[in-house]
Design an enzyme around this catalytic site. Structure first.
Site, PDB file in Angstrom:
ATOM      1  CG  HIS A 113     -26.522  20.120  17.245  1.00  0.00           C
ATOM      2  ND1 HIS A 113     -26.383  18.384  18.028  1.00  0.00           N
ATOM      3  CD2 HIS A 113     -25.020  20.227  16.986  1.00  0.00           C
ATOM      4  CE1 HIS A 113     -25.009  18.887  18.147  1.00  0.00           C
ATOM      5  NE2 HIS A 113     -24.350  20.048  17.181  1.00  0.00           N
TER       6      HIS A 113
HETATM    7  P1  TYD Z   1     -21.321  20.133  13.949  1.00  0.00           P
HETATM    8  O1  TYD Z   1     -22.837  19.116  13.591  1.00  0.00           O
HETATM    9  O2  TYD Z   1     -22.040  21.535  13.239  1.00  0.00           O
HETATM   10  O3  TYD Z   1     -20.695  19.827  14.934  1.00  0.00           O
HETATM   11  P2  TYD Z   1     -20.953  20.725  16.620  1.00  0.00           P
HETATM   12  O4  TYD Z   1     -21.787  19.356  16.841  1.00  0.00           O
HETATM   13  O5  TYD Z   1     -19.523  20.530  16.900  1.00  0.00           O
HETATM   14  O6  TYD Z   1     -21.182  22.534  16.239  1.00  0.00           O
HETATM   15  O7  TYD Z   1     -20.386  19.767  12.161  1.00  0.00           O
HETATM   16  C1  TYD Z   1     -19.321  19.953  11.536  1.00  0.00           C
HETATM   17  C2  TYD Z   1     -20.100  19.373   9.911  1.00  0.00           C
HETATM   18  O8  TYD Z   1     -19.106  18.043  10.791  1.00  0.00           O
HETATM   19  C3  TYD Z   1     -21.052  19.325   9.590  1.00  0.00           C
HETATM   20  O9  TYD Z   1     -20.156  19.306   8.183  1.00  0.00           O
HETATM   21  C4  TYD Z   1     -20.928  18.308  10.072  1.00  0.00           C
HETATM   22  C5  TYD Z   1     -20.028  17.209   9.682  1.00  0.00           C
HETATM   23  N1  TYD Z   1     -20.705  15.644  10.511  1.00  0.00           N
HETATM   24  C6  TYD Z   1     -20.506  14.676  10.185  1.00  0.00           C
HETATM   25  O10 TYD Z   1     -19.864  14.596   8.848  1.00  0.00           O
HETATM   26  N2  TYD Z   1     -20.095  13.750  10.814  1.00  0.00           N
HETATM   27  C7  TYD Z   1     -20.651  13.664  12.211  1.00  0.00           C
HETATM   28  O11 TYD Z   1     -20.917  12.645  12.486  1.00  0.00           O
HETATM   29  C8  TYD Z   1     -20.486  14.739  12.508  1.00  0.00           C
HETATM   30  C9  TYD Z   1     -21.216  15.375  14.359  1.00  0.00           C
HETATM   31  C10 TYD Z   1     -20.339  16.304  11.985  1.00  0.00           C
END
Ligand code: TYD
Length: 142
Positions: free
Chosen positions: A52
């Site tokens: 992303h």
């Molecule tokens: P995600 O953005 O998919 O993780 P990565 O960037 O490692 O692929 O986030 C995983 C889950 O955690 C998703 O349900 C959103 C949540 N999340 C939060 O609640 N707060 C945060 O600061 C982050 C980064 C993720």
């Protein structure tokens, strides 16, 4: 923003015979005020995280334990960074597409962010990202 804005940061190691200590401060070692901290662990070698870009958030990523790789993409070029030492970080500006992968078993990837969490500022579709960046480059060249 372009790929050259993604850069490695080396933090001073204040080690002595007792071990190591790395201290990092917002608006100094980290080029923004730190509003959010999260960390990623328990991901194995074949997992790719991230995938992303963020409209507003800047990040610094540090493997405080273990190793991982970060592939960054600005819609025109890509670059791969190895995070393999606890006193090395990578600075990621807003709008960079990032993949984190090749996590070692002991990897703990610490992520510092300039913004509080807002799911709405995440761009998770790569084609939409390319569209956004196309406009971004057009505006920059105008
Ligand atoms: P995600 O953005 O998919 O993780 P990565 O960037 O490692 O692929 O986030 C995983 C889950 O955690 C998703 O349900 C959103 C949540 N999340 C939060 O609640 N707060 C945060 O600061 C982050 C980064 C993720």
């Amino acid at each position: 923003m372009n790929i050259e804005d993604c850069r490695l940061l080396e933090f001073p190691q204040r080690g002595d015979e007792r071990g190591h200590l790395v201290a990092i401060e917002g608006c100094g070692d980290i080029p923004f005020e730190i509003k959010r901290v999260f960390y990623i662990y328990g991901s194995d070698r074949n997992v790719v995280r991230g995938r992303h870009a963020n409209n507003n958030s800047e990040f610094v990523l540090i493997n405080v334990s273990g190793t991982s790789k970060v592939k960054v993409d600005d819609g025109r070029k890509t670059k791969i960074f190895d995070l393999d030492r606890p006193h090395i970080g990578i600075y990621l500006p807003r709008l960079v597409w990032k993949d984190m992968y090749d996590f070692s078993e002991d990897s703990v990837l610490l992520c510092l962010s300039s913004e509080h969490y807002d799911a709405g500022e995440y761009i998770r579709d790569y084609d939409s990202y390319l569209e956004i960046m196309k406009k971004h480059w057009e505006e920059e060249n105008a």
